[in-house]
Enzyme design. Structure first.
Site, PDB file in Angstrom:
ATOM      1  N   ASP A   1       0.856  -1.185   0.000  1.00 34.05           N
ATOM      2  CA  ASP A   1       0.000   0.000   0.000  1.00 34.05           C
ATOM      3  C   ASP A   1       0.891   1.234   0.000  1.00 34.05           C
ATOM      4  O   ASP A   1       2.112   1.113  -0.053  1.00 34.05           O
ATOM      5  CB  ASP A   1      -0.934  -0.002   1.228  1.00 34.05           C
ATOM      6  CG  ASP A   1      -0.179   0.193   2.540  1.00 34.05           C
ATOM      7  OD1 ASP A   1       1.067   0.269   2.525  1.00 34.05           O
ATOM      8  OD2 ASP A   1      -0.844   0.293   3.584  1.00 34.05           O
TER       9      ASP A   1
ATOM     10  N   ASP B   1      -3.277   4.577   2.739  1.00 31.11           N
ATOM     11  CA  ASP B   1      -3.597   4.952   4.122  1.00 31.11           C
ATOM     12  C   ASP B   1      -3.204   6.404   4.360  1.00 31.11           C
ATOM     13  O   ASP B   1      -2.081   6.800   4.060  1.00 31.11           O
ATOM     14  CB  ASP B   1      -2.812   4.077   5.121  1.00 31.11           C
ATOM     15  CG  ASP B   1      -3.302   2.636   5.159  1.00 31.11           C
ATOM     16  OD1 ASP B   1      -4.460   2.392   4.763  1.00 31.11           O
ATOM     17  OD2 ASP B   1      -2.525   1.761   5.592  1.00 31.11           O
TER      18      ASP B   1
ATOM     19  N   ASP C   1       1.408   4.779   2.321  1.00 30.05           N
ATOM     20  CA  ASP C   1       1.030   5.405   3.593  1.00 30.05           C
ATOM     21  C   ASP C   1       1.486   6.859   3.629  1.00 30.05           C
ATOM     22  O   ASP C   1       2.640   7.158   3.301  1.00 30.05           O
ATOM     23  CB  ASP C   1       1.702   4.656   4.757  1.00 30.05           C
ATOM     24  CG  ASP C   1       1.482   3.150   4.715  1.00 30.05           C
ATOM     25  OD1 ASP C   1       0.362   2.717   5.033  1.00 30.05           O
ATOM     26  OD2 ASP C   1       2.425   2.412   4.346  1.00 30.05           O
TER      27      ASP C   1
HETATM   28  P1  TTP Z   1       1.994  -1.086   6.741  1.00 36.14           P
HETATM   29  O1  TTP Z   1       1.550  -0.217   5.640  1.00 36.14           O
HETATM   30  O2  TTP Z   1       1.091  -2.212   7.101  1.00 36.14           O
HETATM   31  O3  TTP Z   1       3.431  -1.739   6.462  1.00 36.14           O
HETATM   32  P2  TTP Z   1       4.681  -1.244   5.616  1.00 36.14           P
HETATM   33  O4  TTP Z   1       4.411   0.069   4.978  1.00 36.14           O
HETATM   34  O5  TTP Z   1       5.850  -1.310   6.534  1.00 36.14           O
HETATM   35  O6  TTP Z   1       4.875  -2.385   4.550  1.00 36.14           O
HETATM   36  P3  TTP Z   1       4.143  -2.525   3.119  1.00 36.14           P
HETATM   37  O7  TTP Z   1       5.171  -2.168   2.104  1.00 36.14           O
HETATM   38  O8  TTP Z   1       3.751  -3.954   3.035  1.00 36.14           O
HETATM   39  O9  TTP Z   1       2.965  -1.614   3.090  1.00 36.14           O
HETATM   40  O10 TTP Z   1       2.195  -0.246   8.058  1.00 36.14           O
HETATM   41  C1  TTP Z   1       3.046   0.890   8.113  1.00 36.14           C
HETATM   42  C2  TTP Z   1       3.373   1.255   9.522  1.00 36.14           C
HETATM   43  O11 TTP Z   1       2.256   1.781  10.189  1.00 36.14           O
HETATM   44  C3  TTP Z   1       3.829   0.061  10.346  1.00 36.14           C
HETATM   45  O12 TTP Z   1       5.031   0.394  11.007  1.00 36.14           O
HETATM   46  C4  TTP Z   1       2.784  -0.124  11.376  1.00 36.14           C
HETATM   47  C5  TTP Z   1       2.141   1.239  11.472  1.00 36.14           C
HETATM   48  N1  TTP Z   1       0.726   1.207  11.888  1.00 36.14           N
HETATM   49  C6  TTP Z   1       0.355   1.856  13.051  1.00 36.14           C
HETATM   50  O13 TTP Z   1       1.183   2.448  13.732  1.00 36.14           O
HETATM   51  N2  TTP Z   1      -0.950   1.819  13.449  1.00 36.14           N
HETATM   52  C7  TTP Z   1      -1.893   1.184  12.740  1.00 36.14           C
HETATM   53  O14 TTP Z   1      -3.062   1.187  13.145  1.00 36.14           O
HETATM   54  C8  TTP Z   1      -1.495   0.508  11.505  1.00 36.14           C
HETATM   55  C9  TTP Z   1      -2.491  -0.227  10.688  1.00 36.14           C
HETATM   56  C10 TTP Z   1      -0.178   0.558  11.129  1.00 36.14           C
HETATM   57 MN    MN Z   2       2.644   0.369   3.851  1.00 38.03          MN
HETATM   58 MN    MN Z   3      -0.509   0.820   5.584  1.00 36.83          MN
END
Ligand code: TTP
Ligand code: MN
Ligand code: MN
Ligand code: MN
Length: 373
Positions: free
Chosen positions: A204, A297, A206
């Site tokens: 995703d 996100d 973020d």
């Molecule tokens: P992710 O997007 O799940 O993971 P990522 O970006 O490290 O890997 P990917 O490439 O697969 O997307 O989560 C990003 C960060 O956000 C992770 O460190 C956990 C944090 N997080 C929170 O702090 N609170 C929350 O409610 C969620 C869902 C994630």
């Molecule tokens: Mn992510």
């Molecule tokens: Mn995420």
């Protein structure tokens, strides 16, 4: 003799947040094997086992060269009996039968496939498997009730399981930044998550949004979401209000990473860059889809909590977990994505940057690209 021995034995600090872990490591066969077992445990909601395998995996990721013999691992932290057995099998035979059996197992395959649907967690997947649902066809035909997230997840299953590229992340960043600035001039948008750690792809994208004047960010997200929606960028979204109260914070479960920021979990409709050319040359039959779905996100933080939010949302998940464990067990502090609380001084420790948070925690600063534990 003693010197010889110490040359051949690895040594790493106990906590992943004390180590520099890059994206590449020298033991990928071992780390991928342990990652499968960790994932399998997580999918089966065996959290303790999942964490144990993740910690073992992270220790191997931090080693400066490939492991040659088991004895080199003597004295390393976080390598339990089970993990050592897996490592031994792979060093001796090239494979671990337990890992291979896990990868082949119908339950593992079904859990992975079903939780690959946005909105479906381990609990739901397990319930469906109990009903005899092991694949998408069986899911379609036996028709259990799906909530809105799951319906959208199923509809865009293929797109959402295609890795998102950095170029796509940057493209979405431009779209979101334009809309955010339109709603609130001076607001700031930061790419967080795996892309901030330097990953070339992600599951995703973020983003963290803030404004340099405290309080100006209040009410921002619903406006951003409705503008994105009116411009046709959102296929699905669920916005959650901020529920953080400083007086209440004191994270009761320091191991849980859920925070209370205002946030939006969404599915973006991203136009393909090469769309016009392809569609033009192709007549009407079987024209390629001109857009794809991408998970995005959005999180909003007041500037006073920005450094904590940035640190908490940059990951990796294990790095975050280890930071909180370090804070609690070694420093009698409580770290969340909102604040750092010192239980001995009975006070919050302010920070305007990630560097200051590491300093409060008595940790050497680790940049995002070395938080890939
Ligand atoms: P992710 O997007 O799940 O993971 P990522 O970006 O490290 O890997 P990917 O490439 O697969 O997307 O989560 C990003 C960060 O956000 C992770 O460190 C956990 C944090 N997080 C929170 O702090 N609170 C929350 O409610 C969620 C869902 C994630
Ligand atoms: Mn992510
Ligand atoms: Mn995420
Ligand atoms: Mn290296």
């Amino acid at each position: 003799q003693q010197d010889n021995e110490s040359e051949d034995v690895f040594s790493v600090p106990n906590y992943a947040c004390q180590r520099r872990t890059t994206l590449q490591n020298h033991n990928t066969v071992l780390t991928e094997a342990l990652s499968i077992l960790a994932e399998n445990a997580e999918l089966n909601e065996e959290d303790g086992r999942g964490i144990a395998f993740r910690r073992a995996e992270a220790v191997l990721k931090a080693l400066p060269r490939a492991v040659r013999k088991l004895t080199e691992l003597k004295g390393l932290p976080c390598l339990g009996e089970h993990s050592l057995r897996i490592i031994k099998d792979i060093l001796e035979k090239g494979v671990s039968s337990e890992v291979e059996a896990t990868k082949q197992s119908e339950r593992y395959k079904a859990l992975k496939l079903l939780t690959g649907i946005f909105g479906v967690g381990a609990k739901t997947a397990d319930r469906w498997i109990t009903m005899g649902i092991y694949n998408l066809q069986q899911l379609q035909s036996s028709g259990p009730t799906l909530n809105q997230a799951q319906q959208a997840g199923l509809e865009h299953y293929e797109d959402l399981n295609q890795p998102v590229t950095r170029a796509e992340a940057d493209h979405i960043g431009e779209i979101v930044r334009r809309v955010v600035l339109c709603v609130l001039p001076g607001a700031q948008l930061t790419l967080i998550g795996g892309f901030r750690r330097g990953k070339p792809t992600g599951h995703d994208v973020d983003f963290l949004i803030t404004h340099p004047e405290e309080g100006r960010e209040v009410g921002l997200l619903p406006k951003v979401v409705s503008l994105l929606k009116s411009q046709g960028f959102l296929l699905y979204q669920k916005t959650t209000k901020n529920s953080y109260l400083e007086s209440e914070d004191r994270p009761t479960q320091p191991s849980s990473n859920m925070d209370r920021f205002e946030r939006c979990f969404s599915i973006f409709r991203l136009k393909s860059h090469q769309e016009s050319a392809e569609v033009r040359g192709n007549g009407s039959e079987s024209r390629p889809k001109s857009w794809r779905a991408v998970r995005v996100d959005l999180v909003v933080s007041p500037i006073s909590q920005f450094a904590f939010a940035l640190l908490g949302w940059t990951g990796s998940k294990l790095f975050e977990r280890e930071l909180r464990r370090w804070a609690g067990h070694e420093k009698a502090m409580s770290l969340s994505s909102h604040a750092l609380y010192d239980t001995k001084q009975n006070s919050y420790l302010r920070a305007a940057s990630e560097e200051e948070i590491f300093a409060h925690l008595d940790l050497e600063y680790i940049p995002p690209s070395e938080r890939n534990a």
